[in-house]
Design an enzyme around this catalytic site. Structure first.
Site, PDB file in Angstrom:
ATOM      1  N   HIS A   1      18.222  27.479   6.031  1.00  0.00           N
ATOM      2  CA  HIS A   1      17.789  28.744   5.436  1.00  0.00           C
ATOM      3  C   HIS A   1      17.909  29.919   6.408  1.00  0.00           C
ATOM      4  CE1 HIS A   1      15.742  31.459   2.823  1.00  0.00           C
ATOM      5  NE2 HIS A   1      14.810  31.691   3.728  1.00  0.00           N
TER       6      HIS A   1
ATOM      7  N   GLY B   1      17.404  27.156 -10.391  1.00  0.00           N
ATOM      8  CA  GLY B   1      18.562  27.672 -11.125  1.00  0.00           C
ATOM      9  C   GLY B   1      18.329  29.066 -11.683  1.00  0.00           C
ATOM     10  N   GLY B   2      17.141  29.621 -11.440  1.00  0.00           N
ATOM     11  CA  GLY B   2      16.795  30.943 -11.981  1.00  0.00           C
ATOM     12  C   GLY B   2      17.761  32.031 -11.506  1.00  0.00           C
TER      13      GLY B   2
ATOM     14  N   ASP C   1      23.002  37.490  -4.459  1.00  0.00           N
ATOM     15  CA  ASP C   1      22.222  38.569  -3.839  1.00  0.00           C
ATOM     16  C   ASP C   1      22.882  38.898  -2.490  1.00  0.00           C
ATOM     17  OD1 ASP C   1      21.398  36.573  -2.052  1.00  0.00           O
ATOM     18  OD2 ASP C   1      19.576  36.156  -3.184  1.00  0.00           O
TER      19      ASP C   1
ATOM     20  N   ASP D   1      26.024  30.073  -3.469  1.00  0.00           N
ATOM     21  CA  ASP D   1      24.756  30.306  -2.764  1.00  0.00           C
ATOM     22  C   ASP D   1      24.467  29.099  -1.884  1.00  0.00           C
ATOM     23  OD1 ASP D   1      22.456  31.659  -2.075  1.00  0.00           O
ATOM     24  OD2 ASP D   1      21.635  31.752  -4.103  1.00  0.00           O
TER      25      ASP D   1
ATOM     26  N   ASP E   1       0.817  -1.228   0.000  1.00  0.00           N
ATOM     27  CA  ASP E   1       0.000   0.000   0.000  1.00  0.00           C
ATOM     28  C   ASP E   1       0.846   1.272   0.000  1.00  0.00           C
ATOM     29  OD1 ASP E   1       1.044  -0.040   2.501  1.00  0.00           O
ATOM     30  OD2 ASP E   1      -0.855   0.046   3.579  1.00  0.00           O
TER      31      ASP E   1
ATOM     32  N   LYS F   1      20.680  44.135  -7.321  1.00  0.00           N
ATOM     33  CA  LYS F   1      19.652  44.353  -8.344  1.00  0.00           C
ATOM     34  C   LYS F   1      19.303  45.831  -8.365  1.00  0.00           C
ATOM     35  CE  LYS F   1      16.789  40.399  -9.290  1.00  0.00           C
ATOM     36  NZ  LYS F   1      15.736  39.546  -8.855  1.00  0.00           N
TER      37      LYS F   1
ATOM     38  N   ARG G   1      12.389  26.838   4.547  1.00  0.00           N
ATOM     39  CA  ARG G   1      12.086  28.175   4.038  1.00  0.00           C
ATOM     40  C   ARG G   1      10.730  28.679   4.524  1.00  0.00           C
ATOM     41  NH1 ARG G   1      14.046  27.317  -2.114  1.00  0.00           N
ATOM     42  NH2 ARG G   1      13.742  25.139  -1.551  1.00  0.00           N
ATOM     43  N   GLN G   2       9.877  27.760   4.966  1.00  0.00           N
ATOM     44  CA  GLN G   2       8.577  28.185   5.542  1.00  0.00           C
ATOM     45  C   GLN G   2       8.782  28.248   7.058  1.00  0.00           C
ATOM     46  OE1 GLN G   2       5.908  29.080   3.702  1.00  0.00           O
ATOM     47  NE2 GLN G   2       4.586  29.511   5.431  1.00  0.00           N
TER      48      GLN G   2
HETATM   49  C1  R5P Z   1      17.252  32.264  -1.563  1.00  0.00           C
HETATM   50  O1  R5P Z   1      16.989  32.704  -0.446  1.00  0.00           O
HETATM   51  C2  R5P Z   1      18.310  31.252  -1.703  1.00  0.00           C
HETATM   52  O2  R5P Z   1      19.486  31.701  -1.118  1.00  0.00           O
HETATM   53  C3  R5P Z   1      18.590  30.915  -3.167  1.00  0.00           C
HETATM   54  O3  R5P Z   1      19.116  32.054  -3.824  1.00  0.00           O
HETATM   55  C4  R5P Z   1      17.359  30.461  -3.883  1.00  0.00           C
HETATM   56  O4  R5P Z   1      16.709  29.444  -3.158  1.00  0.00           O
HETATM   57  C5  R5P Z   1      17.713  29.947  -5.266  1.00  0.00           C
HETATM   58  O5  R5P Z   1      16.552  29.537  -5.910  1.00  0.00           O
HETATM   59  P1  R5P Z   1      16.504  29.331  -7.474  1.00  0.00           P
HETATM   60  O6  R5P Z   1      17.608  28.406  -7.853  1.00  0.00           O
HETATM   61  O7  R5P Z   1      15.129  28.742  -7.705  1.00  0.00           O
HETATM   62  O8  R5P Z   1      16.633  30.668  -8.124  1.00  0.00           O
END
Ligand code: R5P
Length: 289
Positions: free
Chosen positions: A127, A221-222, A166, A215, A34, A189, A93-94
């Site tokens: 996080h 990857g955005g 960032d 990071d 199951d 930015k 993250r939440q």
């Molecule tokens: C944001 O707070 C994290 O440090 C990363 O920059 C983020 O999680 C990257 O996410 P993604 O690869 O979707 O742009």
């Protein structure tokens, strides 16, 4: 002392047990028809310090349930102490209620880990470190960046710059620079017009230099892809992208490579094809302390 390997941290658990020079236990597991998980710890754990290593990447819920079963079973079998090693902590993250009515998922995860009788918790580049204060058991956040810094010489970089994509990632490049001496900076930015946004290093020239973007997480990857495009426009020589946790949602790797990354690398908090750096030394050091 023994190390119990969760299925999501099979290789990392082995490295930890080798460095600690202690027994590695691989639980027996299978799925019932199951879909429920059957688990068995096939070794004597009574009176032992059991180190349970289980990361919680996708499928997060399955991996987390396995973690809870391992912790609870080790304790129930009489382990004198149980340490939960959760290299990548899902749901972190939440960590607050952004809108009324939302689950504070991290808080729930911490409560559940504490309820198993685990004595302490170790995680890596979570996080929001201060959110761990909600844990009812001692919880420590370790840093992977110094280990990444130690590995960076293998890339043979020319006039390197470490760059956070960032401002939040500034702390990561700073940590990496402690073991890899290099300039570091972060991308800012800027809104050029109501419809145009640009990104550029806060103060560092990248023209003709090798840039390493660092990071905590690469998910879709955005973030990294956007950074690579801009750094190319600014004349960076070779661009590398690295992170602690290779979440790699969707086609993240293809996107980043397609944007022109020379190499993409990560640690083994999540075991993937780009896990080139092991966090085992940090974990072993923390356990020894
Ligand atoms: C944001 O707070 C994290 O440090 C990363 O920059 C983020 O999680 C990257 O996410 P993604 O690869 O979707 O742009």
């Amino acid at each position: 002392m023994l190390v119990i390997a969760g299925s999501a941290s099979s290789n990392l658990a082995q490295r930890i047990s080798e460095e600690l020079d202690c027994k590695l236990v691989r639980p027996d597991s299978e799925l019932f028809p199951d879909g429920e998980l059957y688990l068995k710890i096939p070794e004597e754990v009574e009176g032992e310090h059991a180190i349970v290593v289980q990361s919680t990447p996708r499928p997060q819920n399955d991996n987390f349930m396995e973690l809870l079963l391992l912790l609870d079973t080790a304790k129930d079998l009489g382990a004198k102490e149980v340490t939960a090693i959760v290299p990548y902590f899902a749901y972190a993250r939440q960590d607050k209620r952004f809108e009324p009515g939302e689950a504070i998922s991290l808080q729930t995860m911490l409560k559940l880990i504490g309820s198993t009788g685990a004595n302490d918790l170790l995680t890596i580049d979570v996080h929001e470190e201060k959110a761990l204060k909600k844990a009812k058991i001692p919880a420590q956040n370790l840093q992977a960046m110094p280990l990444i810094g130690k590995w960076l010489p293998s890339l043979n970089l020319k006039r390197p710059v470490l760059l956070g994509p960032d401002q939040g990632a500034l702390k990561y490049v700073e940590q990496a620079s402690r073991s890899f001496e290099a300039d570091y900076d972060y991308l800012v930015k800027k809104r050029e017009s109501p419809t145009e946004v640009s990104m550029e290093p806060k103060s560092m020239e990248v023209g003709g230099r090798d840039v390493v973007i660092l990071d905590d997480i690469i998910s879709t990857g955005g973030t990294v892809t956007e950074a690579i495009k801009l750094l190319k426009e600014q004349g960076a020589r070779k661009i590398y992208a690295g992170c602690t946790h290779a979440v790699l949602a969707e086609d993240a790797l293809e996107r980043i490579r397609g944007a022109g990354a020379e190499e993409v690398f990560a640690t083994d908090t999540i075991e993937t094809e780009i896990s080139k750096i092991s966090v085992a030394p940090s974990i072993v050091e923390a356990i020894a302390e």
